[in-house]
Scaffold this motif. Structure first.
Motif, mmCIF file in Angstrom:
data_model
loop_
_atom_site.group_PDB
_atom_site.id
_atom_site.type_symbol
_atom_site.label_atom_id
_atom_site.label_comp_id
_atom_site.label_asym_id
_atom_site.label_seq_id
_atom_site.Cartn_x
_atom_site.Cartn_y
_atom_site.Cartn_z
ATOM 1 N N SER A 21 -2.459 -4.146 -44.506
ATOM 2 C CA SER A 21 -3.834 -3.786 -44.134
ATOM 3 C C SER A 21 -4.197 -4.256 -42.720
ATOM 4 N N PHE A 22 -3.188 -4.638 -41.927
ATOM 5 C CA PHE A 22 -3.476 -5.241 -40.611
ATOM 6 C C PHE A 22 -4.391 -4.347 -39.767
ATOM 7 N N LEU A 23 -4.033 -3.075 -39.656
ATOM 8 C CA LEU A 23 -4.870 -2.186 -38.840
ATOM 9 C C LEU A 23 -6.241 -1.999 -39.504
ATOM 10 N N ALA A 24 -6.242 -1.730 -40.818
ATOM 11 C CA ALA A 24 -7.530 -1.498 -41.518
ATOM 12 C C ALA A 24 -8.457 -2.697 -41.354
ATOM 13 N N ASP A 25 -7.880 -3.894 -41.285
ATOM 14 C CA ASP A 25 -8.701 -5.096 -41.113
ATOM 15 C C ASP A 25 -9.372 -5.134 -39.738
ATOM 16 N N HIS A 26 -8.907 -4.284 -38.824
ATOM 17 C CA HIS A 26 -9.487 -4.240 -37.480
ATOM 18 C C HIS A 26 -10.290 -2.961 -37.249
ATOM 19 N N VAL A 27 -10.558 -2.242 -38.319
ATOM 20 C CA VAL A 27 -11.387 -1.033 -38.196
ATOM 21 C C VAL A 27 -12.585 -1.220 -39.122
ATOM 22 N N TYR A 28 -13.766 -1.265 -38.520
ATOM 23 C CA TYR A 28 -14.971 -1.574 -39.291
ATOM 24 C C TYR A 28 -15.692 -0.257 -39.576
ATOM 25 N N ASP A 29 -15.067 0.593 -40.439
ATOM 26 C CA ASP A 29 -15.658 1.919 -40.635
ATOM 27 C C ASP A 29 -16.882 1.902 -41.545
#
Lengths: 342, 267
Positions: free
Chosen positions: B210-218
């Motif tokens: 989830s590394f990328l998802a953790d940096h996307v605040y959608d």
């Protein structure tokens, strides 16, 4: 005499607090949905503590907020629909489905003068119709799944209109901007009561035992503390039995906890039976749901969701209770239901 | 005559004062770094057309010549929010910069079918496209402020789509040149970012899935879009299109979710 009473009371209090302190704790998040009431039954009737787990309940205003809390490890368990956990898992969150909370529950409402036109048990009545919905809601995903199963090309034959909220769907049906609308409880009961709208169908009419809100937990915690989660599920299994056999008290518990009109809760839970509070994980239903999301084109990337479903803990919890009460009909039915759906 | 003149002047001053909508008393100043180019149009337009202010957030734009220098300033705490190239931003995230993407922006599309088929050229254009991000550190803008910023960017997109002449006239310098075509989308679009992330081979061994998802605040974008749809009406075609594309877990149940009450005016 007073001194003896004080000593006895102190011993009882100490024993009680020691009993409570010895139990592993789970922080459980939920959204205020009538069919999520098993949590309140299990807590109020003491099933969680009797099974050996101390549960604190936390209400959330939206599925996204609840999932964010679960991801931030502020919760140990969450019940926030089916879509939200699937979206989080597909984006990399390490959550595991361990059980369920609600089966069915979605309805299609219309204006009274359109009811006859939409009657019958054939989904073809919705061909060519304009249907309002909230995108990615359980009703949206499952209704499209039902249409597909019935061989109807919904992308071509049905005109879906997406709204930002279920209140906007009800409003559109009321104004005649759409022919019908997909809504979840208690909105259809409220739409009937407050606006004179009618339920044309429950989606269960076309798609029996479909999955709604699932119970998820952080995978690492499930792996580290399987016994705690097993005890938690055992508490819910016993709550399910209570809900099936004690309707009056269950309605009162749900009403107290959710602050929703008692008549609406009784009607949805025991009269119309629009949804069932059932802790079964419904593995096959989760996999179908994921496929319907993909078929609808909402998420284009595939992901092996099955890796994130644990049915073992539920089965072990159920087996342990069946062992204790082998002749109980409700538990036997749960066992049969488990075998069919997992 | 003099008295009459004084009255006219006073009346004119009063009208000017009324025309300039004051920012709310609690407005925070957000230092927003951006590039002076067409891809940044949503951010620049939101500033030029006073949409940030209308949303109740005071923005101080800071121009940068390159995404690298802007990202360095963001990492050094000299900016609160940045609008920089997606490729550079994802590389910074992979390096460990504590930033979260909150919105999308503009990216060049050739408009030519032949060019679109040329994968490497298309990918390069995608990587140059703009995303909006916030720093993750104590004192960074809170969720409410980020919601207002993203709401302003969606409104800037509405203005750009519905009144392009008016919109481009307020940011004339960034207007796309002849032959170049730009697409604008305020959606951070996790799945698009994931494709670029994968193509750039940024997922290192040992990184959480989830590394990328953790940096996307959608969630910020989903909430802002949801609130705007409720405020602006379901029928707005631009909002409708954005909602059709967004992957936002829906609200269910009779929620107690707080709605913004200070939305300001509408476009």
């Amino acid at each position: 005499m007073k001194r003896i009473f004080a000593v006895v009371l102190m011993i009882a209090l100490l024993a009680g607090s020691a009993y409570g302190a010895a139990l592993p704790k789970l922080r459980v998040g939920y959204v205020p949905e009538p069919a999520h009431g098993l949590y309140f039954v299990a807590k109020e009737k003491g099933f969680f503590k009797e099974e050996g787990v101390d549960v604190d309940l936390y209400q959330f205003g939206s599925a996204a907020e609840g999932m964010a809390a679960l991801k931030a490890e502020k919760l140990d368990v969450g019940t926030f629909g089916t879509t939200a956990p699937l979206v989080f898992i597909s984006k990399g969150s390490e959550f595991t489905f361990i059980g369920g909370m609600m089966i069915g529950g979605q309805a299609i409402i219309t204006r009274p003068e359109r009811l006859a036109e939409l009657s019958g048990k054939d989904l073809k009545v919705y061909k060519g119709k304009k249907i309002g919905l909230v995108k990615l809601s359980t009703g949206d995903v499952i209704f499209k799944g039902a249409l597909k199963k019935a061989g109807i090309d919904y992308k071509k034959d049905v005109n879906f209109v997406e709204f930002g909220s279920v209140a906007a769907v009800v409003e559109a049906v009321k104004k005649g901007a759409v022919d019908a609308g997909l809504v979840f409880p208690p909105h259809f009961s409220l739409a009937e009561k407050n606006h004179g709208l009618k339920v044309a169908h429950y989606i269960e009419d076309f798609y029996p035992d479909y999955t709604c809100c699932r119970i998820v937990a952080p995978t690492a915690q499930v792996k580290a503390n399987p016994d705690t989660y097993r005890r938690f599920l055992a508490g819910l299994i016993r709550a399910y039995r209570f809900y099936k056999t004690n309707p009056d008290e269950t309605v009162k518990i749900y009403t107290r906890a959710l602050k929703i009109d008692e008549d609406i809760i009784r009607n949805e839970t025991y009269v119309k039976r629009v949804a069932e509070s059932n802790p079964d994980p419904l593995r096959k239903g989760i996999l179908d749901f994921w496929q319907h999301i993909r078929d609808a084109g909402y998420i284009t990337h595939d992901y092996p969701i099955d890796q994130h479903i644990n049915t073992t803990l539920y089965k072990q919890a159920l087996d342990s209770i069946v062992k204790r009460e082998p002749k109980d009909k409700v538990y036997q039915q749960m066992l049969a239901f488990y075998k069919k759906n997992n | 005559m003099r008295r009459l003149f004084s009255y006219v002047v006073l009346a004119a001053l009063a009208l000017i004062a009324l025309a300039v909508k004051p920012a709310p008393a609690h407005a925070e100043v957000v230092r927003l770094g951006c590039l002076d180019e067409t891809g940044s149009a949503l951010v620049l337009l939101a500033d030029a057309a006073a949409i940030f202010r209308e949303e109740g957030v005071e923005v101080k734009p800071v121009r940068f010549n390159s995404s690298a220098s802007g990202l360095a300033a963001l990492a050094a705490g000299k900016l609160d929010v940045g609008a920089f190239a997606v490729g550079e931003t994802l590389k910074a995230i992979a390096r460990g910069d504590r930033i979260r993407i909150i919105a999308g922006g503009g990216s060049e599309s050739s408009g030519s079918l032949l060019d679109e088929v040329d994968a490497s050229a298309r990918q390069e254009r995608e990587e140059r496209g703009i995303v909006v991000m916030t720093a993750e550190r104590p004192g960074a803008p809170d969720k409410e402020t980020l919601g207002k910023l993203v709401s302003a960017l969606i409104k800037a997109d509405l203005l750009l789509q519905s009144q392009p002449v008016r919109a481009w006239s307020s940011i004339a310098r960034q207007r796309p040149g002849r032959g170049s075509d730009f697409r604008f989308d305020p959606d951070p679009d996790y799945w698009r970012l994931a494709s670029i992330w994968k193509r750039l081979d940024l997922q290192a061994p040992g990184m959480a899935r989830s590394f990328l998802a953790d940096h996307v605040y959608d969630e910020i974008y989903c909430d802002a879009l949801h609130d705007l749809r409720e405020g602006e009406g379901e029928s707005n075609p631009v909002l409708k299109k954005l909602a059709e594309k967004a992957v936002c877990p829906p609200d269910c149940c009779p929620t107690g979710k707080k709605k913004r009450t200070d939305k300001g005016g509408s476009q």
